[in-house]
Design an enzyme around this catalytic site. Structure first.
Site, mmCIF file in Angstrom:
data_model
loop_
_atom_site.group_PDB
_atom_site.id
_atom_site.type_symbol
_atom_site.label_atom_id
_atom_site.label_comp_id
_atom_site.label_asym_id
_atom_site.label_seq_id
_atom_site.Cartn_x
_atom_site.Cartn_y
_atom_site.Cartn_z
ATOM 1 N N ALA A 66 -18.865 -50.134 53.570
ATOM 2 C CA ALA A 66 -18.469 -51.634 53.786
ATOM 3 C C ALA A 66 -19.534 -52.332 53.984
ATOM 4 C CB ALA A 66 -17.472 -51.715 54.809
ATOM 5 N N GLY A 111 -17.451 -46.382 54.627
ATOM 6 C CA GLY A 111 -16.341 -46.563 53.568
ATOM 7 C C GLY A 111 -16.680 -45.921 52.255
ATOM 8 N N GLU A 114 -15.335 -42.511 53.072
ATOM 9 C CA GLU A 114 -13.774 -42.640 53.318
ATOM 10 C C GLU A 114 -13.082 -42.790 51.780
ATOM 11 O OE1 GLU A 114 -14.427 -45.879 55.936
ATOM 12 O OE2 GLU A 114 -13.053 -44.748 57.490
ATOM 13 N N GLU A 134 -20.515 -45.365 61.593
ATOM 14 C CA GLU A 134 -19.900 -46.703 62.011
ATOM 15 C C GLU A 134 -20.414 -46.906 63.599
ATOM 16 O OE1 GLU A 134 -18.327 -44.858 60.195
ATOM 17 O OE2 GLU A 134 -17.402 -45.759 58.627
#
Ligand code: COA
Length: 255
Positions: A66, A111, A114, A134
């Site tokens: 992200a 992300g 993911e 993260e």
């Protein structure tokens, strides 16, 4: 941000979706997640599309997570909205009745990892690197990683990767079951296309049934808990230190 951050190309029944932000390691900002959602709806609706490949532009990254610069000042409410949006789009990828393959051409972090895990399969180039970093930022994975990583590689190894933020190379990802195949980078797209064309020769309703039933195998539902936990990280001292350190290009100091 209204500028297009994805490239799409339809050929021989395959919609290739390329994340087009190579200068930022294809980091996934909110507008990009929304665009990706629209591209996935096209896969659902367009009869000319039999399956899709998701990949990243450039040599270095599939998607490095992200967009940290974007979410660094998010409140817990915004953090929750961000996580819910990512979950919604990634769940649509996972539930798509047509096969969707991740062509992982470089870093797949946070992300990005993911996103790759939400796809039905992952094919990696030798340059691919996977990780859930993260905790370096004082947050937890927020786009399904706490659920899909243990499903793919088992709980113990998933705990280790998420808690240490360690990255794994393509060969290790293959050994762990995180990816289906590793190929030379020049052969990445051809390998994905070969697998998809093989699947296209089968009954499409049967393939849709396989996807629905294999997905049903996994439904111990920790996803809402992840959204809750992710939102709860926002605004904390750890979150401020972790994200500020990334933006300032220094190592975070949590204690
Ligand atoms: N969000 C926002 N920007 C990002 C980003 C992310 N997740 N990942 C990389 N970028 C940006 C960098 O800030 C840099 O921008 P700049 O040129 O304007 O300074 C650019 O992409 C290139 O990245 P850089 O860090 O210089 O490349 P590198 O080759 O030294 O390192 C990575 C590559 C992927 C190891 C490193 O960028 C990284 O650790 N990214 C963050 C990964 C992460 O924590 N993801 C989880 C987010 S929840």
């Amino acid at each position: 941000m209204s500028q297009k951050q994805l490239k799409t190309n339809l050929a021989e029944g395959i919609l290739t979706i390329t994340i087009d932000r190579a200068d930022k390691m294809n980091a996934l900002n909110i507008a990009l997640i929304e665009e990706l959602g629209q591209a996935i709806e096209e896969v659902y609706e367009n009869d000319q599309i039999y399956g899709a490949i998701i990949t990243g532009d450039g040599e270095k990254a599939f998607a490095a997570g992200a967009d940290i610069a974007e979410f660094a000042n998010f409140s817990p409410v915004e953090g929750r909205q961000m996580s819910e949006k990512g979950h919604a789009v990634f769940n649509r990828i996972e539930a798509c009745p047509k096969p969707i393959v991740a062509a992982v051409n470089g870093f797949a972090l946070g992300g990005g990892c993911e996103l790759a895990m939400a796809c039905h399969m992952r094919i990696a180039s030798e340059q691919a690197r996977f990780g859930q970093p993260e905790v370096n930022l004082g947050i937890i994975p927020g786009y399904g990683g706490t659920q899909r990583l243990p499903l793919l590689i088992g709980k113990g190894k998933a705990m280790e990767l998420i808690m240490t933020a360690d990255m794994v190379k393509a060969d290790e990802a293959l050994r762990l079951g995180l990816v289906n195949h590793v190929v030379e980078s020049g052969e990445l797209m051809a390998k994905c296309e070969e697998i998809l064309q093989k699947i296209f020769s089968k009954g499409p309703a049967a393939i849709a049934g396989v996807i629905r039933c294999v997905n049903a195998f996994q439904k111990a539902d920790g996803y809402p808990l992840e959204i809750e936990g992710f939102a709860g990280c926002f605004g904390t001292d750890e979150f401020k230190e972790g994200t500020t350190a990334f933006v300032e290009k220094r190592k975070a100091s949590f204690r």
